[in-house]
Design an enzyme around this catalytic site. Structure first.
Site, PDB file in Angstrom:
ATOM      1  N   ASP A  36       0.840  -1.196   0.000  1.00 45.76           N
ATOM      2  CA  ASP A  36       0.000   0.000   0.000  1.00 45.76           C
ATOM      3  C   ASP A  36       0.876   1.248   0.000  1.00 45.76           C
ATOM      4  O   ASP A  36       1.738   1.404   0.868  1.00 45.76           O
ATOM      5  CB  ASP A  36      -0.927  -0.011   1.220  1.00 45.76           C
ATOM      6  N   TYR A  44       1.147   5.690  -0.560  1.00 44.58           N
ATOM      7  CA  TYR A  44       0.694   6.875   0.188  1.00 44.58           C
ATOM      8  C   TYR A  44       0.816   8.050  -0.767  1.00 44.58           C
ATOM      9  O   TYR A  44       1.447   9.046  -0.462  1.00 44.58           O
ATOM     10  CB  TYR A  44       1.644   7.018   1.388  1.00 44.58           C
ATOM     11  N   ASP A  94      -8.967   0.315   1.910  1.00 49.41           N
ATOM     12  CA  ASP A  94      -7.968  -0.130   2.891  1.00 49.41           C
ATOM     13  C   ASP A  94      -8.488   0.266   4.285  1.00 49.41           C
ATOM     14  O   ASP A  94      -8.099   1.277   4.851  1.00 49.41           O
ATOM     15  CB  ASP A  94      -6.634   0.572   2.566  1.00 49.41           C
ATOM     16  N   THR A 144      -4.730   6.487   0.091  1.00 44.14           N
ATOM     17  CA  THR A 144      -5.971   7.264   0.111  1.00 44.14           C
ATOM     18  C   THR A 144      -5.859   8.439  -0.841  1.00 44.14           C
ATOM     19  O   THR A 144      -4.896   9.214  -0.774  1.00 44.14           O
ATOM     20  CB  THR A 144      -6.215   7.808   1.533  1.00 44.14           C
ATOM     21  N   GLN A 170      -3.798   2.008  15.076  1.00 44.00           N
ATOM     22  CA  GLN A 170      -2.707   2.546  14.248  1.00 44.00           C
ATOM     23  C   GLN A 170      -1.868   3.579  15.003  1.00 44.00           C
ATOM     24  O   GLN A 170      -0.632   3.553  14.951  1.00 44.00           O
ATOM     25  CB  GLN A 170      -3.318   3.184  12.995  1.00 44.00           C
ATOM     26  N   LYS A 176      -4.375  -2.446   9.956  1.00 42.02           N
ATOM     27  CA  LYS A 176      -4.735  -2.531   8.537  1.00 42.02           C
ATOM     28  C   LYS A 176      -5.034  -3.959   8.090  1.00 42.02           C
ATOM     29  O   LYS A 176      -5.678  -4.157   7.065  1.00 42.02           O
ATOM     30  CB  LYS A 176      -3.557  -2.031   7.684  1.00 42.02           C
ATOM     31  N   HIS A 232      -3.679  14.002   1.038  1.00 41.76           N
ATOM     32  CA  HIS A 232      -3.944  13.093   2.167  1.00 41.76           C
ATOM     33  C   HIS A 232      -2.775  13.119   3.148  1.00 41.76           C
ATOM     34  O   HIS A 232      -2.967  13.251   4.360  1.00 41.76           O
ATOM     35  CB  HIS A 232      -4.170  11.676   1.639  1.00 41.76           C
TER      36      HIS A 232
END
Ligand code: MN
Length: 436
Positions: free
Chosen positions: A135, A137, A241, A367, A248, A261, A142
């Site tokens: 994943d 970023y 996700d 995201t 977290q 996650k 974001h």
């Protein structure tokens, strides 16, 4: 990726439902399906209008040319990995022949009609056996919004504008649209508490992301150059996700997300190929006052057409809305073309150390958020870390998600002179935590 006759706006299918649907003849996304509640084997299909072309049945009926037999045989399998590994010329040949066979006036119409299954009579499996899931970023908006919550004076860490940041995720808990999952339990530590407690997550969130499926892999030790990167990408889908923000916040330092996650991720059943996305590419640029990417993350093709103009929407339907017969309500709308890092940069960066990508691997884009309040792809941003709540049109409020909430991601591409194409949906419902 160049345009060809499969993208032509004037192309029409003999299947009436294809026009103005998410799946017109210009789309032709691949997935894995079978008849609902049957014991049939899962197998490859392509969405068209309200239906699915059963590719095994179509092959056996003689819809495709003999030369494509070895390619079509891979679509008998219960996941697309073998087909994905064949590379873009094989995918493109299947698309071209299917496009011709589904077109108005095609001689194959009668034989292909018997190979169609209505989508509302089908169920889906994951489109691929996902070996590894990474994943990223990639939305600077974001990253800035989230960074501000932790570091108001210094929201972006210094590496962000140089490195496409990512973490290795968990593939076993990735499920296809229509599933439900239990609210995760984990270690939660209130800021003023001396010690954490084990409890059900109180700050459950979604993340509005694009899923990127690797097609042909690379050998261990052999980096993929940015100009070859997209030859290794099969296509794009939707990805939620799911994130437990309280778990977290406590666990993420120093190695990044872990149990916050890995409890669930949701993908859409259909993968829209990079070829289908050719009309919707747009320029990628880096503002002049930002660091420009290192050479291995830069190219003329990237600058000219590296971004994908893909609208992304997240909506919610609460238990009360379901009782009241209310449709799901939009929470945010954003666009993947605003991403700070592109698909090709993610592939080039992931492999630059020699890491071998494999057919069916999945990347999350991270995201995708825009700059406006109604374009943020997670509740963490919309509520500024839980400081405010979001008010829905029936008066209900949400700071984070509650049991029974259904979150649905949708996506589509549109541009003047081309048929609008859709991605279907990635939807899932939250069940109560399993009691401790
Ligand atoms: Mn994410």
């Amino acid at each position: 990726m160049t345009l060809n006759q499969t993208h032509d706006l004037s192309l029409k299918s003999w299947l009436a439902s294809a026009d103005n649907s998410a799946f017109p003849i210009q789309n032709l996304p691949f997935g894995i399906f079978r008849r609902k509640d049957s014991n049939e084997a899962f197998r490859g299909g392509v969405a068209i209008g309200d239906s699915i072309v059963d590719l095994k049945a179509a092959h056996k009926a003689g819809v495709f040319s003999m030369a494509l037999t070895p390619v079509l045989k891979t679509l008998y399998e219960p996941q697309l990995n073998t087909f994905m590994a064949l590379g873009s010329s094989a995918w493109s040949k299947v698309r071209a022949e299917l496009s011709a066979a589904l077109s108005e006036g095609a001689s194959q119409q009668a034989m292909l009609e018997s190979c169609l299954i209505q989508q509302d009579k089908a169920e889906y499996a994951l489109p691929a056996r996902i070996g590894d899931y990474t994943d990223f970023y990639s939305s600077i908006h974001h990253a800035t919004n989230v960074g501000k919550l932790f570091r108001p004076d210094n929201p972006l860490l210094p590496n962000y504008q140089w490195v496409p940041i990512g973490y290795h995720g968990r593939s076993s808990s990735i499920k296809v649209d229509g599933h439900s999952f239990h609210r995760p339990v984990g270690q939660l530590k209130a800021p003023d508490a001396d010690a954490p407690v084990l409890a059900a997550c109180k700050r459950l969130d979604y993340e509005l992301e694009v899923g990127i499926y690797i097609g042909k892999g690379n050998d261990l030790g052999q980096a993929i150059s940015i100009d070859q990167a997209e030859d290794h990408v099969f296509g794009l889908s939707l990805l939620n996700d799911w994130s437990a923000r309280d778990i977290q916040a406590w666990e993420y330092q120093p190695l990044g997300p872990f149990l916050s996650k890995s409890f669930a991720s949701t993908v859409s059943p259909w993968i829209v190929t990079m070829e289908a996305l050719a009309p919707f590419r747009s320029q990628w640029h880096r503002p002049a006052d930002h660091p420009q990417p290192l050479a291995y993350l830069d190219s003329d093709v990237l600058r000219d057409q590296g971004a994908v103009d893909m609208q992304l929407e997240v909506s919610i339907q609460t238990p009360k809305m379901k009782e009241q017969g209310r449709d799901a309500e939009r929470l945010a709308l954003s666009n993947f073309k605003e991403s700070y890092w592109t698909v090709s940069q993610m592939v080039a960066h992931h492999s630059v150390n020699g890491c071998n990508l494999q057919a069916g691997d999945l990347f999350g884009s991270g995201t995708q958020s825009g700059t406006s309040k109604d374009s943020v792809g997670a509740l963490l941003e919309a509520t500024e870390g839980g400081k405010h709540s979001v008010t829905l049109s029936n008066g209900e409020q949400r700071t984070f998600l509650e049991d029974g909430d259904t979150i649905t991601l949708q996506g589509w591409c549109e541009r003047d002179g081309f048929a609008k194409i859709g991605f279907g949906q990635a939807s899932a419902t939250i069940l109560p935590a399993i009691s401790q």
